[in-house]
Design an enzyme around this catalytic site. Structure first.
Site, mmCIF file in Angstrom:
data_model
loop_
_atom_site.group_PDB
_atom_site.id
_atom_site.type_symbol
_atom_site.label_atom_id
_atom_site.label_comp_id
_atom_site.label_asym_id
_atom_site.label_seq_id
_atom_site.Cartn_x
_atom_site.Cartn_y
_atom_site.Cartn_z
ATOM 1 N N CYS A 1 0.858 -1.179 0.000
ATOM 2 C CA CYS A 1 0.000 0.000 0.000
ATOM 3 C C CYS A 1 0.897 1.232 0.000
ATOM 4 O O CYS A 1 1.874 1.280 0.759
ATOM 5 C CB CYS A 1 -0.876 -0.024 1.251
ATOM 6 S SG CYS A 1 -2.000 1.387 1.367
ATOM 7 N N HIS B 1 -9.189 -3.817 -1.651
ATOM 8 C CA HIS B 1 -8.188 -3.031 -0.920
ATOM 9 C C HIS B 1 -8.520 -1.541 -1.000
ATOM 10 O O HIS B 1 -8.499 -0.835 0.021
ATOM 11 C CB HIS B 1 -6.803 -3.336 -1.509
ATOM 12 C CG HIS B 1 -5.680 -2.542 -0.924
ATOM 13 N ND1 HIS B 1 -4.628 -3.116 -0.247
ATOM 14 C CD2 HIS B 1 -5.432 -1.200 -0.926
ATOM 15 C CE1 HIS B 1 -3.797 -2.158 0.157
ATOM 16 N NE2 HIS B 1 -4.253 -0.982 -0.258
ATOM 17 N N GLU B 2 -8.842 -1.059 -2.213
ATOM 18 C CA GLU B 2 -9.116 0.382 -2.388
ATOM 19 C C GLU B 2 -10.415 0.787 -1.695
ATOM 20 O O GLU B 2 -10.484 1.848 -1.070
ATOM 21 C CB GLU B 2 -9.149 0.757 -3.872
ATOM 22 C CG GLU B 2 -7.844 0.537 -4.622
ATOM 23 C CD GLU B 2 -6.614 1.058 -3.907
ATOM 24 O OE1 GLU B 2 -6.697 2.083 -3.210
ATOM 25 O OE2 GLU B 2 -5.559 0.410 -4.018
HETATM 26 NI NI NI Z 1 -3.646 1.044 -0.142
#
Ligand code: NI
Length: 183
Positions: free
Chosen positions: A107, A149-150
């Site tokens: 990330c 994830h986003e």
């Molecule tokens: Ni991220």
């Protein structure tokens, strides 16, 4: 266009719930998205969520290129596993099938680290694009992972919070030890 500063883990903007976009066609949203894409590409990321650039709105950009998908897939299977550069506003995710899949995530807000995260392997997501047109796709593999994830970023969740075993939170420079073990 501009490359924006990326918030890092610990900044409160990453921990809050982002607000929906009321007008997808607003000029400030268009400008934000253009800057997010430039920032993501500059940082060599697969996705970026608006809170990561200090804007608490429900906006994500991502891509799932073919080279990130399983090379053993057929042409037809690859369709759900890949996505072009996509802008998604006010996204919603539903789990579309059984099964979870583990994978190593990174990330831009947690630089230098990798973590092993299990997530639903088969999802459907919906949202709108910059013209306010509805967008709905089925996603599997890396494509499903990057979208989840986003969208987690919009709810104040970073991937370490999804991990079952923090022994699998590692520095990128040590990833070779883990890849060796998987072979
Ligand atoms: Ni991220």
């Amino acid at each position: 266009m501009a490359i924006l500063k990326i918030a890092r883990m610990g900044h409160p903007v990453l921990a809050g719930k982002a607000e929906p976009v009321a007008d997808p066609a607003a000029p400030e949203i268009r400008r934000l998205v253009a800057d997010m894409i430039e920032t993501m590409l500059d940082a060599n990321g697969a996705g970026l969520a608006a809170p990561q650039v200090h804007v608490p709105r429900r906006v994500v950009v991502f891509q799932a290129p073919e080279e990130r998908s399983d090379p053993g897939l057929s042409e037809a299977e690859r369709f759900d596993h890949t996505a072009p550069l996509t802008v998604l506003l006010n996204p919603e995710i539903e789990v579309a099938g059984p099964g979870v899949e583990g994978g190593w995530e990174g990330c831009l807000s947690v630089p230098g680290l990798r973590g092993y995260v299990e997530r639903p392997a088969h999802i459907r997501y919906r949202g709108v694009d910059l013209e306010g047109r509805p967008l709905s796709r089925v996603a599997r593999g890396f494509h499903a992972r990057v979208v989840q994830h986003e969208v987690d970023h919009l709810d104040g969740i970073l991937y370490p919070q999804r991990m079952a075993d923090l022994k699998q939170l590692i520095f990128e420079s040590e990833a070779r030890h883990w890849l060796k073990e998987e072979e």
